[in-house]
Write a protein that holds these residues in place. Structure first.
Motif, mmCIF file in Angstrom:
data_model
loop_
_atom_site.group_PDB
_atom_site.id
_atom_site.type_symbol
_atom_site.label_atom_id
_atom_site.label_comp_id
_atom_site.label_asym_id
_atom_site.label_seq_id
_atom_site.Cartn_x
_atom_site.Cartn_y
_atom_site.Cartn_z
ATOM 1 N N THR A 106 -13.790 -2.636 -3.137
ATOM 2 C CA THR A 106 -13.261 -1.845 -2.032
ATOM 3 C C THR A 106 -11.763 -1.730 -2.235
ATOM 4 O OG1 THR A 106 -14.972 -2.672 -0.549
ATOM 5 C CG2 THR A 106 -13.052 -1.667 0.471
ATOM 6 N N ARG A 107 -11.284 -0.491 -2.267
ATOM 7 C CA ARG A 107 -9.852 -0.234 -2.445
ATOM 8 C C ARG A 107 -9.278 0.246 -1.114
ATOM 9 N NH1 ARG A 107 -8.277 -0.451 -7.571
ATOM 10 N NH2 ARG A 107 -6.430 0.820 -7.253
ATOM 11 N N TYR A 108 -8.078 -0.206 -0.834
ATOM 12 C CA TYR A 108 -7.417 0.137 0.417
ATOM 13 C C TYR A 108 -6.210 1.014 0.140
ATOM 14 C CZ TYR A 108 -10.384 -3.200 2.720
ATOM 15 O OH TYR A 108 -11.481 -3.846 3.220
ATOM 16 N N ALA A 109 -5.997 1.976 1.041
ATOM 17 C CA ALA A 109 -4.859 2.887 0.930
ATOM 18 C C ALA A 109 -4.221 3.053 2.306
ATOM 19 C CB ALA A 109 -5.316 4.241 0.394
ATOM 20 N N LEU A 110 -2.955 3.348 2.286
ATOM 21 C CA LEU A 110 -2.203 3.580 3.509
ATOM 22 C C LEU A 110 -2.628 4.910 4.130
ATOM 23 C CD1 LEU A 110 0.212 2.331 5.066
ATOM 24 C CD2 LEU A 110 1.690 3.778 3.696
ATOM 25 N N THR A 111 -2.731 4.939 5.437
ATOM 26 C CA THR A 111 -2.970 6.170 6.179
ATOM 27 C C THR A 111 -1.644 6.513 6.855
ATOM 28 O OG1 THR A 111 -5.221 5.421 6.598
ATOM 29 C CG2 THR A 111 -4.448 7.278 7.897
ATOM 30 N N PRO A 112 -0.877 7.448 6.293
ATOM 31 C CA PRO A 112 0.501 7.657 6.758
ATOM 32 C C PRO A 112 0.655 8.328 8.122
ATOM 33 C CG PRO A 112 -0.026 9.194 5.002
ATOM 34 C CD PRO A 112 -1.200 8.263 5.137
ATOM 35 N N LEU A 167 -6.628 -6.778 6.653
ATOM 36 C CA LEU A 167 -7.000 -5.399 6.334
ATOM 37 C C LEU A 167 -7.924 -4.813 7.393
ATOM 38 C CD1 LEU A 167 -7.405 -5.830 2.507
ATOM 39 C CD2 LEU A 167 -5.828 -4.234 3.622
ATOM 40 N N ARG A 168 -8.822 -5.621 7.918
ATOM 41 C CA ARG A 168 -9.724 -5.151 8.968
ATOM 42 C C ARG A 168 -8.922 -4.750 10.210
ATOM 43 N NH1 ARG A 168 -13.363 -8.619 8.486
ATOM 44 N NH2 ARG A 168 -12.360 -10.303 9.640
ATOM 45 N N ALA A 169 -7.938 -5.567 10.577
ATOM 46 C CA ALA A 169 -7.099 -5.247 11.739
ATOM 47 C C ALA A 169 -6.301 -3.966 11.495
ATOM 48 C CB ALA A 169 -6.157 -6.409 12.048
ATOM 49 N N LEU A 170 -5.773 -3.812 10.289
ATOM 50 C CA LEU A 170 -5.017 -2.597 9.962
ATOM 51 C C LEU A 170 -5.921 -1.367 9.935
ATOM 52 C CD1 LEU A 170 -2.696 -4.063 7.188
ATOM 53 C CD2 LEU A 170 -1.989 -3.289 9.471
ATOM 54 N N ARG A 171 -7.144 -1.554 9.451
ATOM 55 C CA ARG A 171 -8.112 -0.443 9.422
ATOM 56 C C ARG A 171 -8.495 -0.038 10.842
ATOM 57 N NH1 ARG A 171 -11.958 -2.677 6.520
ATOM 58 N NH2 ARG A 171 -13.406 -2.924 8.229
ATOM 59 N N GLU A 172 -8.736 -1.018 11.710
ATOM 60 C CA GLU A 172 -9.085 -0.731 13.106
ATOM 61 C C GLU A 172 -7.938 -0.034 13.833
ATOM 62 O OE1 GLU A 172 -10.339 -4.504 14.670
ATOM 63 O OE2 GLU A 172 -12.262 -4.430 13.595
ATOM 64 N N ALA A 173 -6.704 -0.318 13.427
ATOM 65 C CA ALA A 173 -5.535 0.336 14.022
ATOM 66 C C ALA A 173 -5.314 1.726 13.433
ATOM 67 C CB ALA A 173 -4.291 -0.526 13.814
ATOM 68 N N LEU A 203 0.809 -1.209 0.000
ATOM 69 C CA LEU A 203 0.000 0.000 0.000
ATOM 70 C C LEU A 203 0.847 1.265 0.000
ATOM 71 C CD1 LEU A 203 -2.909 -0.983 2.426
ATOM 72 C CD2 LEU A 203 -2.920 -0.934 -0.076
ATOM 73 N N TRP A 204 2.119 1.133 0.334
ATOM 74 C CA TRP A 204 3.019 2.282 0.301
ATOM 75 C C TRP A 204 3.055 2.880 -1.109
ATOM 76 C CZ3 TRP A 204 5.160 4.441 4.504
ATOM 77 C CH2 TRP A 204 6.137 5.411 4.301
ATOM 78 N N GLU A 226 -7.108 2.881 5.119
ATOM 79 C CA GLU A 226 -8.493 3.317 4.954
ATOM 80 C C GLU A 226 -9.081 2.624 3.736
ATOM 81 O OE1 GLU A 226 -8.203 7.532 4.615
ATOM 82 O OE2 GLU A 226 -7.289 7.470 2.640
ATOM 83 N N ALA A 227 -10.375 2.410 3.777
ATOM 84 C CA ALA A 227 -11.073 1.717 2.694
ATOM 85 C C ALA A 227 -11.978 2.696 1.973
ATOM 86 C CB ALA A 227 -11.891 0.567 3.259
#
Length: 101
Positions: free
Chosen positions: A55-61, A37-43, A12-13, A47-48
């Motif tokens: 559903t596309r996922y991107a890094l939240t820096p 992805l759900r665990a990373l989103r909850e952390a 995702l970087w 973001e989705a």
């Protein structure tokens, strides 16, 4: 801490990925990728964005930048402490060398 989650963050970087392509790139099932992805989103690390059925996922820096800042701060403290220890050991070693001459 789990290798698939680190791999997802690395992918995702470079930009957004749909979950189907992430699962293929990682060699894991789509439900398995979704779990990570759900665990990373909850952390707060990804973001989705929903676009139709995809559903596309991107890094939240921002959270990663905060973690890097903390790690750099801790690293600076340890660099200072290890430097002091090195100087102490070197001074003791130099003292021992002089007394045996």
């Amino acid at each position: 801490a789990e290798p698939p989650r680190r791999a997802i963050l690395m992918l995702l970087w470079a930009g957004e990925w749909p979950v189907s392509e992430l699962s293929l790139a990682l060699g894991i099932s789509q439900p398995g990728a979704s779990k990570h992805l759900r665990a990373l989103r909850e952390a707060g690390l990804v973001e989705a964005t929903r676009s139709g059925r995809e559903t596309r996922y991107a890094l939240t820096p921002e959270p990663l930048a905060a973690a890097v800042g903390w790690i750099e701060g801790v690293g600076a403290v340890w660099d200072e402490r290890l430097g002091a220890l090195k100087r102490l050991l070197e001074s003791r070693e130099a003292g021992n060398t002089r007394s045996t001459d």
